[in-house]
Motif scaffolding. Structure first.
Motif, PDB file in Angstrom:
ATOM      1  N   ARG A  20       4.952  16.488   3.002  1.00 42.97           N
ATOM      2  CA  ARG A  20       6.268  16.330   3.616  1.00 42.97           C
ATOM      3  C   ARG A  20       6.171  16.172   5.121  1.00 42.97           C
ATOM      4  O   ARG A  20       6.998  15.490   5.728  1.00 42.97           O
ATOM      5  N   GLN A  27      13.265  14.385   3.720  1.00 45.81           N
ATOM      6  CA  GLN A  27      13.270  14.639   2.289  1.00 45.81           C
ATOM      7  C   GLN A  27      14.146  15.862   2.033  1.00 45.81           C
ATOM      8  O   GLN A  27      13.846  16.935   2.535  1.00 45.81           O
ATOM      9  N   LEU A  78       5.234  11.561  -3.190  1.00 49.20           N
ATOM     10  CA  LEU A  78       6.394  11.630  -2.302  1.00 49.20           C
ATOM     11  C   LEU A  78       6.831  10.248  -1.832  1.00 49.20           C
ATOM     12  O   LEU A  78       8.034   9.967  -1.749  1.00 49.20           O
ATOM     13  N   THR A  82      10.534   8.846  -2.582  1.00 49.43           N
ATOM     14  CA  THR A  82      11.491   8.419  -1.560  1.00 49.43           C
ATOM     15  C   THR A  82      11.910   6.964  -1.763  1.00 49.43           C
ATOM     16  O   THR A  82      13.058   6.614  -1.506  1.00 49.43           O
TER      17      THR A  82
END
Length: 92
Positions: A20, A27, A78, A82
């Motif tokens: 992250r 996020q 991730l 996204t």
């Protein structure tokens, strides 16, 4: 067995949090989802490592290569999350 579960959770948290930090953008996920992200990333990283190096992690669970693979897998997951989330959002 309990040590394995705690190790999976801790590595998942570390890998998910690092992913992250590295992936640009915001996020909106909780700590629990960060842990899940890291755990899923660990499986993705382990699978990619097996495909590339054709070896299993026979030497134990908690290894630096496992943490690095978990981090790389978490970044991949991730980025996919996204991109898919951006395409599903409603634009006004």
């Amino acid at each position: 067995m309990l040590g394995l579960i705690v190790s999976i959770i801790v590595i998942g948290l570390i890998a998910g949090a690092l992913a992250r930090l590295v992936v640009p953008g915001r996020q909106n996920i909780s700590i629990l989802m960060t842990i899940v992200l890291g755990i899923v990333g660990s499986f993705v990283g382990g699978f990619l490592g097996y495909l590339i190096f054709h070896k299993d992690a026979q030497g134990g669970f908690f290894q630096p290569a496992g943490i690095i693979g978990s981090f790389i897998g978490a970044v991949i997951v991730l980025l996919i999350w996204t991109r898919v989330g951006r395409n599903r959002s409603v634009h006004s």
